[in-house]
Motif scaffolding. Sequence first.
Motif, short mmCIF file in Angstrom:
data_model
loop_
_atom_site.label_atom_id
_atom_site.label_comp_id
_atom_site.label_asym_id
_atom_site.label_seq_id
_atom_site.Cartn_x
_atom_site.Cartn_y
_atom_site.Cartn_z
N MET A 1 -33.55 -18.38 35.70
CA MET A 1 -33.42 -19.24 34.51
C MET A 1 -32.26 -20.20 34.71
N GLU A 2 -32.48 -21.50 34.43
CA GLU A 2 -31.40 -22.45 34.63
C GLU A 2 -30.29 -22.24 33.60
N PHE A 3 -29.10 -22.76 33.96
CA PHE A 3 -27.89 -22.51 33.16
C PHE A 3 -28.07 -22.92 31.70
N SER A 4 -28.63 -24.12 31.42
CA SER A 4 -28.71 -24.61 30.05
C SER A 4 -29.53 -23.67 29.16
N LYS A 5 -30.68 -23.21 29.66
CA LYS A 5 -31.51 -22.30 28.87
C LYS A 5 -30.83 -20.94 28.72
N ASN A 6 -30.16 -20.51 29.78
CA ASN A 6 -29.46 -19.22 29.73
C ASN A 6 -28.34 -19.26 28.70
N LEU A 7 -27.58 -20.37 28.66
CA LEU A 7 -26.49 -20.51 27.70
C LEU A 7 -27.02 -20.46 26.27
N SER A 8 -28.11 -21.21 26.01
CA SER A 8 -28.68 -21.24 24.67
C SER A 8 -29.16 -19.85 24.25
N ARG A 9 -29.82 -19.13 25.20
CA ARG A 9 -30.35 -17.80 24.87
C ARG A 9 -29.23 -16.82 24.56
N GLU A 10 -28.18 -16.81 25.39
CA GLU A 10 -27.09 -15.87 25.20
C GLU A 10 -26.30 -16.18 23.93
N ARG A 11 -26.11 -17.46 23.61
CA ARG A 11 -25.39 -17.83 22.38
C ARG A 11 -26.16 -17.33 21.15
N LYS A 12 -27.46 -17.61 21.12
CA LYS A 12 -28.28 -17.20 19.98
C LYS A 12 -28.35 -15.68 19.87
N ALA A 13 -28.37 -14.99 21.02
CA ALA A 13 -28.42 -13.52 21.00
C ALA A 13 -27.20 -12.92 20.35
N ARG A 14 -26.09 -13.64 20.36
CA ARG A 14 -24.85 -13.16 19.75
C ARG A 14 -24.65 -13.71 18.34
N GLY A 15 -25.63 -14.43 17.83
CA GLY A 15 -25.55 -14.92 16.46
C GLY A 15 -24.51 -16.02 16.27
N LEU A 56 -19.80 -12.22 29.22
CA LEU A 56 -20.81 -12.09 30.25
C LEU A 56 -20.18 -12.31 31.62
N PRO A 57 -20.68 -11.65 32.67
CA PRO A 57 -20.27 -12.02 34.02
C PRO A 57 -20.71 -13.45 34.31
N LEU A 58 -19.95 -14.14 35.15
CA LEU A 58 -20.27 -15.54 35.46
C LEU A 58 -21.64 -15.66 36.11
N ASP A 59 -22.00 -14.69 37.00
CA ASP A 59 -23.31 -14.75 37.65
C ASP A 59 -24.44 -14.65 36.63
N THR A 60 -24.26 -13.81 35.61
CA THR A 60 -25.29 -13.67 34.57
C THR A 60 -25.44 -14.96 33.78
N LEU A 61 -24.31 -15.58 33.40
CA LEU A 61 -24.37 -16.83 32.64
C LEU A 61 -25.06 -17.93 33.43
N CYS A 62 -24.82 -17.96 34.74
CA CYS A 62 -25.40 -19.01 35.58
C CYS A 62 -26.82 -18.68 36.03
N GLY A 63 -27.33 -17.51 35.60
CA GLY A 63 -28.70 -17.17 35.93
C GLY A 63 -28.88 -16.50 37.27
N ARG A 64 -27.76 -16.11 37.93
CA ARG A 64 -27.86 -15.44 39.23
C ARG A 64 -28.00 -13.93 39.11
N GLU A 65 -27.79 -13.43 37.88
CA GLU A 65 -27.85 -11.99 37.65
C GLU A 65 -28.26 -11.75 36.21
N THR A 66 -29.09 -10.74 35.96
CA THR A 66 -29.52 -10.46 34.60
C THR A 66 -28.42 -9.73 33.86
N ALA A 67 -28.56 -9.60 32.52
CA ALA A 67 -27.53 -8.99 31.68
C ALA A 67 -27.26 -7.54 32.03
N ASP A 68 -28.25 -6.83 32.64
CA ASP A 68 -28.03 -5.43 32.99
C ASP A 68 -27.43 -5.26 34.38
N GLY A 69 -27.06 -6.38 35.02
CA GLY A 69 -26.37 -6.31 36.30
C GLY A 69 -27.27 -6.34 37.50
#
Length: 235
Positions: A1-15, A56-69
């Motif tokens: 997942m590209e960074f922009s979509k990942n950022l939007s998803r993670e922000r919304k997931a945290r309300g 979040l780990p930087l790799d997860t935010l940039c889409g290189r790693e999922t939230a569960d590591g």
Amino acid sequence: MEFSKNLSRERKARGLSQEELAARLGVSRQAVSKWETGEAAPDLPKLLALADALELPLDTLCGRETADGTPAVPAPTEKAVSPTAGVSLRLWQGLCGVLALVLLAGGVWIWYQRRTLVPSEDAPAESTLPDTFSAAGESFSWDSARGILSYRFTPGIADETCSYQITFTGTDNVPHTYDALYSGGVCTGSAELTPGDVYDVTVSVNDDTGSRAALLARSLTVEPGNVVRWTPAES
């Protein structure tokens, strides 16, 4: 997942709203919006601050790693290998590790050089805002019928080309940021707050070259009888 979509998803997931995330980073809401639409990308310091703000780990935010590591790219199917192939694999893994360290060191060096030795023709424009920002002349009133707080203040930097925001941070340390409309030298607006809670109030000014923030009031609270009390920042 590209960074922009990942950022939007993670922000919304945290309300978090774009305004709330922007307040945590000290940037404008427009900057967060451009990151999420892919129109712009944060520099390395802002990227690190984003990872901290979203926990979040930087790799997860940039889409290189999922939230569960686990790696974002599925692992290849395991195949039986001969002993000699295993030795070769370990050798290649070692070489790849060394190469990764060299590339990382080179990337850090290039980033440092770009920050300290940027050619004048490529250098970003310096902020046109003054180094310091302040605000005064604040007033607050509570509308019990609508359950909102109306505010008014005079910014120390008065410019119709700038945008202004006001942030209320309560005892839960969660910032609530609202746009402050500028007209005739003053900024006005309204906010939805919890009566009885205690807030610190900050204001900020933004333009295309940067932003500045200042404390406006401390210990703002709405008391019984719709009485609003606060301590001015300068006191």
